[in-house]
Design an enzyme around this catalytic site. Structure first.
Site, PDB file in Angstrom:
ATOM      1  N   GLY A  46       0.825  -1.190   0.000  1.00 61.37           N
ATOM      2  CA  GLY A  46       0.000   0.000   0.000  1.00 61.37           C
ATOM      3  C   GLY A  46       0.864   1.246   0.000  1.00 61.37           C
ATOM      4  O   GLY A  46       2.044   1.184   0.383  1.00 61.37           O
ATOM      5  N   GLN A  51       3.361   9.962   1.278  1.00 62.32           N
ATOM      6  CA  GLN A  51       4.634   9.247   1.243  1.00 62.32           C
ATOM      7  C   GLN A  51       5.488   9.588   0.028  1.00 62.32           C
ATOM      8  O   GLN A  51       6.695   9.354   0.028  1.00 62.32           O
ATOM      9  CB  GLN A  51       4.388   7.731   1.265  1.00 62.32           C
ATOM     10  CG  GLN A  51       3.836   7.243   2.579  1.00 62.32           C
ATOM     11  CD  GLN A  51       3.634   5.744   2.558  1.00 62.32           C
ATOM     12  OE1 GLN A  51       2.612   5.261   2.128  1.00 62.32           O
ATOM     13  NE2 GLN A  51       4.621   5.001   3.009  1.00 62.32           N
ATOM     14  N   CYS A  92       6.436  -0.154   7.159  1.00 63.47           N
ATOM     15  CA  CYS A  92       6.073   0.995   6.337  1.00 63.47           C
ATOM     16  C   CYS A  92       7.262   1.398   5.474  1.00 63.47           C
ATOM     17  O   CYS A  92       8.391   1.463   5.974  1.00 63.47           O
ATOM     18  CB  CYS A  92       5.664   2.145   7.258  1.00 63.47           C
ATOM     19  SG  CYS A  92       5.165   3.630   6.380  1.00 63.47           S
ATOM     20  N   LEU A  93       7.003   1.683   4.203  1.00 61.86           N
ATOM     21  CA  LEU A  93       8.094   2.076   3.297  1.00 61.86           C
ATOM     22  C   LEU A  93       8.714   3.408   3.739  1.00 61.86           C
ATOM     23  O   LEU A  93       9.856   3.688   3.406  1.00 61.86           O
ATOM     24  CB  LEU A  93       7.578   2.197   1.857  1.00 61.86           C
ATOM     25  CG  LEU A  93       7.134   0.901   1.172  1.00 61.86           C
ATOM     26  CD1 LEU A  93       6.558   1.197  -0.207  1.00 61.86           C
ATOM     27  CD2 LEU A  93       8.288  -0.085   1.060  1.00 61.86           C
ATOM     28  N   HIS A 134      -3.973   1.535   7.541  1.00 63.18           N
ATOM     29  CA  HIS A 134      -2.617   2.087   7.638  1.00 63.18           C
ATOM     30  C   HIS A 134      -2.455   3.257   6.662  1.00 63.18           C
ATOM     31  O   HIS A 134      -1.937   4.320   7.034  1.00 63.18           O
ATOM     32  CB  HIS A 134      -1.623   0.954   7.329  1.00 63.18           C
ATOM     33  CG  HIS A 134      -0.189   1.349   7.280  1.00 63.18           C
ATOM     34  ND1 HIS A 134       0.752   0.854   8.160  1.00 63.18           N
ATOM     35  CD2 HIS A 134       0.501   2.178   6.443  1.00 63.18           C
ATOM     36  CE1 HIS A 134       1.942   1.368   7.869  1.00 63.18           C
ATOM     37  NE2 HIS A 134       1.814   2.173   6.827  1.00 63.18           N
ATOM     38  N   GLU A 135      -2.936   3.082   5.419  1.00 57.92           N
ATOM     39  CA  GLU A 135      -2.768   4.136   4.402  1.00 57.92           C
ATOM     40  C   GLU A 135      -3.648   5.353   4.685  1.00 57.92           C
ATOM     41  O   GLU A 135      -3.221   6.487   4.489  1.00 57.92           O
ATOM     42  CB  GLU A 135      -3.068   3.588   3.000  1.00 57.92           C
ATOM     43  CG  GLU A 135      -2.211   2.403   2.558  1.00 57.92           C
ATOM     44  CD  GLU A 135      -0.732   2.566   2.813  1.00 57.92           C
ATOM     45  OE1 GLU A 135      -0.236   3.707   2.783  1.00 57.92           O
ATOM     46  OE2 GLU A 135      -0.062   1.547   3.068  1.00 57.92           O
ATOM     47  N   HIS A 138      -2.069   7.506   7.110  1.00 58.11           N
ATOM     48  CA  HIS A 138      -1.045   8.362   6.474  1.00 58.11           C
ATOM     49  C   HIS A 138      -1.666   9.677   6.014  1.00 58.11           C
ATOM     50  O   HIS A 138      -1.086  10.755   6.188  1.00 58.11           O
ATOM     51  CB  HIS A 138      -0.440   7.671   5.250  1.00 58.11           C
ATOM     52  CG  HIS A 138       0.756   6.818   5.546  1.00 58.11           C
ATOM     53  ND1 HIS A 138       1.898   7.310   6.134  1.00 58.11           N
ATOM     54  CD2 HIS A 138       1.005   5.509   5.293  1.00 58.11           C
ATOM     55  CE1 HIS A 138       2.790   6.315   6.242  1.00 58.11           C
ATOM     56  NE2 HIS A 138       2.267   5.224   5.750  1.00 58.11           N
TER      57      HIS A 138
HETATM   58 ZN   LIG Z   1       3.074   3.349   5.684  1.00 58.12          ZN
END
Ligand SMILES: [Zn+2]
Length: 166
Positions: A46, A51, A92-93, A134-135, A138
């Site tokens: 995701g 991000q 998380c990236l 999660h997204e 963000h």
């Molecule tokens: Zn993330």
């Protein structure tokens, strides 16, 4: 399509709320496709627009059931209902090198707009439910490390600095 650069913690944009999209245009569709490409490139499941440095309410996800690509792009995603809760390991990236168990709803109802402008309302559970929560966090400037208790968060931040030589 293009691979975009991913913002890393503690970049301020990750703590900033993204803005609602009044109208989907070709530029935003291109951006969402680039986000998807970037997510695949970095082996994520995701990605949220914050991000990649854009404060727009766009999320992309693909949990690749059976190894097959099944991309989901949502504009202005919103959680309207949630049920039960469970712990699941998250990474998380934007916070590379660490992961932690986070408590979230098991099942959620999400509404939003598809790239063609169609409004959708979907009920999801399992990994996709986890990824979307999660997204969407963000988009509100919340990282998963804010969802664990203070001691755990302190440990995670310490580990993050160590792993990433900060
Ligand atoms: Zn993330």
């Amino acid at each position: 399509m293009a691979i975009l650069k991913i913002k890393k913690y503690p970049d301020k944009i990750l703590k900033t709320k993204a803005e609602k999209i009044p109208r989907i245009d070709s530029k935003l569709i291109k951006l969402s496709e680039d986000m998807l490409e970037t997510m695949y490139f970095f082996n994520g499941v995701g990605l949220a627009a914050n991000q990649i440095g854009e404060l727009k309410r766009i999320v992309v996800a693909d949990i690749r059931p059976n190894g097959k690509k099944k991309p989901l792009i949502l504009f202005n995603p919103e959680i309207s209902a949630s049920a039960n809760s469970c712990y699941m390991e998250e990474g998380c990236l934007s916070v590379p090198g660490i992961s932690a168990k986070v408590k979230r709803a098991k099942k959620i109802t999400v509404s939003g707009m598809m790239p063609d402008g169609k409004e959708v309302k979907i009920e999801v559970d399992g990994l996709l439910s986890r990824v979307l929560q999660h997204e969407i966090d963000h988009l509100d400037g919340i990282l998963y490390i804010e969802r664990v208790n203070a001691i755990k968060r302190w440990k995670l931040k310490k580990e993050y600095s160590k792993v990433n030589n900060l």
